[in-house]
Design an enzyme around this catalytic site. Sequence first.
Site, PDB file in Angstrom:
ATOM      1  N   GLU A  28      21.801  11.820   8.693  1.00 41.49           N
ATOM      2  CA  GLU A  28      21.185  11.868   7.366  1.00 41.49           C
ATOM      3  C   GLU A  28      20.707  10.462   7.041  1.00 41.49           C
ATOM      4  O   GLU A  28      21.516   9.538   6.926  1.00 41.49           O
ATOM      5  CB  GLU A  28      22.203  12.303   6.310  1.00 41.49           C
ATOM      6  CG  GLU A  28      22.555  13.752   6.350  1.00 41.49           C
ATOM      7  CD  GLU A  28      23.494  14.140   5.212  1.00 41.49           C
ATOM      8  OE1 GLU A  28      24.177  13.268   4.630  1.00 41.49           O
ATOM      9  OE2 GLU A  28      23.548  15.346   4.923  1.00 41.49           O
ATOM     10  N   GLN A  47       8.845   7.061  -4.098  1.00 37.17           N
ATOM     11  CA  GLN A  47       7.753   6.904  -3.139  1.00 37.17           C
ATOM     12  C   GLN A  47       8.324   6.542  -1.778  1.00 37.17           C
ATOM     13  O   GLN A  47       9.273   5.772  -1.684  1.00 37.17           O
ATOM     14  CB  GLN A  47       6.827   5.781  -3.637  1.00 37.17           C
ATOM     15  CG  GLN A  47       5.594   5.552  -2.805  1.00 37.17           C
ATOM     16  CD  GLN A  47       4.662   4.531  -3.471  1.00 37.17           C
ATOM     17  OE1 GLN A  47       4.413   4.599  -4.664  1.00 37.17           O
ATOM     18  NE2 GLN A  47       4.159   3.604  -2.692  1.00 37.17           N
ATOM     19  N   ASN A  49       7.120   4.960   1.967  1.00 33.18           N
ATOM     20  CA  ASN A  49       6.055   4.213   2.628  1.00 33.18           C
ATOM     21  C   ASN A  49       6.344   4.128   4.122  1.00 33.18           C
ATOM     22  O   ASN A  49       7.503   4.092   4.528  1.00 33.18           O
ATOM     23  CB  ASN A  49       5.936   2.808   2.035  1.00 33.18           C
ATOM     24  CG  ASN A  49       5.617   2.836   0.564  1.00 33.18           C
ATOM     25  OD1 ASN A  49       4.805   3.618   0.111  1.00 33.18           O
ATOM     26  ND2 ASN A  49       6.273   1.977  -0.202  1.00 33.18           N
ATOM     27  N   ARG A  59       5.176  -9.540   7.533  1.00 34.62           N
ATOM     28  CA  ARG A  59       4.746  -8.989   6.243  1.00 34.62           C
ATOM     29  C   ARG A  59       5.696  -9.513   5.175  1.00 34.62           C
ATOM     30  O   ARG A  59       6.888  -9.322   5.248  1.00 34.62           O
ATOM     31  CB  ARG A  59       4.777  -7.461   6.266  1.00 34.62           C
ATOM     32  CG  ARG A  59       3.794  -6.839   7.247  1.00 34.62           C
ATOM     33  CD  ARG A  59       3.848  -5.311   7.177  1.00 34.62           C
ATOM     34  NE  ARG A  59       2.979  -4.699   8.147  1.00 34.62           N
ATOM     35  CZ  ARG A  59       1.717  -4.334   7.917  1.00 34.62           C
ATOM     36  NH1 ARG A  59       1.181  -4.546   6.737  1.00 34.62           N
ATOM     37  NH2 ARG A  59       0.993  -3.771   8.865  1.00 34.62           N
ATOM     38  N   HIS A  62       7.046  -9.961  -0.337  1.00 32.58           N
ATOM     39  CA  HIS A  62       6.382  -9.190  -1.386  1.00 32.58           C
ATOM     40  C   HIS A  62       7.352  -8.728  -2.468  1.00 32.58           C
ATOM     41  O   HIS A  62       8.514  -8.461  -2.197  1.00 32.58           O
ATOM     42  CB  HIS A  62       5.717  -7.949  -0.789  1.00 32.58           C
ATOM     43  CG  HIS A  62       4.720  -8.252   0.273  1.00 32.58           C
ATOM     44  ND1 HIS A  62       4.398  -7.357   1.257  1.00 32.58           N
ATOM     45  CD2 HIS A  62       3.960  -9.348   0.515  1.00 32.58           C
ATOM     46  CE1 HIS A  62       3.488  -7.875   2.056  1.00 32.58           C
ATOM     47  NE2 HIS A  62       3.210  -9.091   1.636  1.00 32.58           N
ATOM     48  N   LYS A  71      14.163  -1.137  -2.632  1.00 32.03           N
ATOM     49  CA  LYS A  71      13.671  -0.584  -1.367  1.00 32.03           C
ATOM     50  C   LYS A  71      14.831  -0.270  -0.434  1.00 32.03           C
ATOM     51  O   LYS A  71      15.753  -1.070  -0.276  1.00 32.03           O
ATOM     52  CB  LYS A  71      12.735  -1.579  -0.670  1.00 32.03           C
ATOM     53  CG  LYS A  71      11.489  -1.891  -1.467  1.00 32.03           C
ATOM     54  CD  LYS A  71      10.637  -2.944  -0.786  1.00 32.03           C
ATOM     55  CE  LYS A  71       9.398  -3.242  -1.623  1.00 32.03           C
ATOM     56  NZ  LYS A  71       8.608  -4.334  -1.033  1.00 32.03           N
ATOM     57  N   TYR A 131      10.172   2.935   4.289  1.00 27.77           N
ATOM     58  CA  TYR A 131      10.999   2.508   3.173  1.00 27.77           C
ATOM     59  C   TYR A 131      10.720   3.336   1.938  1.00 27.77           C
ATOM     60  O   TYR A 131       9.600   3.674   1.627  1.00 27.77           O
ATOM     61  CB  TYR A 131      10.899   1.004   2.897  1.00 27.77           C
ATOM     62  CG  TYR A 131       9.524   0.449   2.647  1.00 27.77           C
ATOM     63  CD1 TYR A 131       9.074   0.205   1.356  1.00 27.77           C
ATOM     64  CD2 TYR A 131       8.683   0.133   3.708  1.00 27.77           C
ATOM     65  CE1 TYR A 131       7.817  -0.326   1.126  1.00 27.77           C
ATOM     66  CE2 TYR A 131       7.434  -0.400   3.488  1.00 27.77           C
ATOM     67  CZ  TYR A 131       7.004  -0.637   2.192  1.00 27.77           C
ATOM     68  OH  TYR A 131       5.755  -1.163   1.970  1.00 27.77           O
ATOM     69  N   GLU A 142       1.614  -6.869  -8.063  1.00 28.79           N
ATOM     70  CA  GLU A 142       2.115  -7.354  -6.774  1.00 28.79           C
ATOM     71  C   GLU A 142       2.002  -8.870  -6.694  1.00 28.79           C
ATOM     72  O   GLU A 142       1.006  -9.456  -7.112  1.00 28.79           O
ATOM     73  CB  GLU A 142       1.346  -6.700  -5.624  1.00 28.79           C
ATOM     74  CG  GLU A 142       1.949  -7.018  -4.284  1.00 28.79           C
ATOM     75  CD  GLU A 142       1.295  -6.251  -3.154  1.00 28.79           C
ATOM     76  OE1 GLU A 142       2.028  -5.905  -2.222  1.00 28.79           O
ATOM     77  OE2 GLU A 142       0.084  -6.007  -3.203  1.00 28.79           O
ATOM     78  N   LYS A 167      -3.453 -11.954   2.243  1.00 25.51           N
ATOM     79  CA  LYS A 167      -2.542 -12.017   1.095  1.00 25.51           C
ATOM     80  C   LYS A 167      -1.307 -12.842   1.430  1.00 25.51           C
ATOM     81  O   LYS A 167      -0.877 -13.676   0.628  1.00 25.51           O
ATOM     82  CB  LYS A 167      -2.141 -10.593   0.683  1.00 25.51           C
ATOM     83  CG  LYS A 167      -1.080 -10.538  -0.401  1.00 25.51           C
ATOM     84  CD  LYS A 167      -0.743  -9.118  -0.819  1.00 25.51           C
ATOM     85  CE  LYS A 167      -0.055  -8.374   0.292  1.00 25.51           C
ATOM     86  NZ  LYS A 167       0.352  -7.018  -0.088  1.00 25.51           N
ATOM     87  N   ASP A 168      -0.740 -12.634   2.610  1.00 31.28           N
ATOM     88  CA  ASP A 168       0.469 -13.356   2.989  1.00 31.28           C
ATOM     89  C   ASP A 168       0.183 -14.827   3.299  1.00 31.28           C
ATOM     90  O   ASP A 168       1.015 -15.688   3.027  1.00 31.28           O
ATOM     91  CB  ASP A 168       1.157 -12.667   4.167  1.00 31.28           C
ATOM     92  CG  ASP A 168       1.695 -11.293   3.774  1.00 31.28           C
ATOM     93  OD1 ASP A 168       1.824 -11.023   2.561  1.00 31.28           O
ATOM     94  OD2 ASP A 168       1.972 -10.491   4.680  1.00 31.28           O
TER      95      ASP A 168
END
Length: 181
Positions: A28, A47, A49, A59, A62, A71, A131, A142, A167-168
């Site tokens: 599970e 949500q 992802n 990455r 964030h 998360k 996640y 963000e 962005k990073d």
Amino acid sequence: MNILPTEIPDVLIIEPRIFGDDRGFFFESYNERAFADKAGITAHFVQDNHSRSCQNVLRGLHYQIQQSQGKLVRAIVGTIFDVAVDIRKSSPTFGQWISCLISAENKRMLWVPAGFAHGFLVLSDYAEVLYKTTDYYAPQHERCILWNDPDLAIDWPLTAAPILSAKDEGGQLFKSAEIYS
């Protein structure tokens, strides 16, 4: 499941109970009651992802300054070096980070509560990461802290220059980033 504490008490490593035999395995990956009873995680997830990245992709770091997301992170293919940074100004662990190796093989998950910046580096040829989040993606909120910020001094296990998004590459220094109170 087995709950492993980290140096930051709010961040947890979760090892699910695996049932395996010569046919394969079953576990599970999430059970609301078990997570609440055993880990104290009562978050409501809204949500899911899924990302796929090649080796040396980094990455992060964030977060969303509003609609902050908790998360629950796991890798279903490959291996990642996962990082959570406490950016809650009022926290006794403010500015501290923890890391964890998460892989399809070890089936570990990392619980990163709201109030943390999150990032990961792909160590295997490629990795697929799933996640669950506690709030919806809100691009207008963000933010990104520079992955190699000298004040954080995250010890990324790099074997080559990381592959970064625009962005990073443009992340803020920790000392000038918008943070939680």
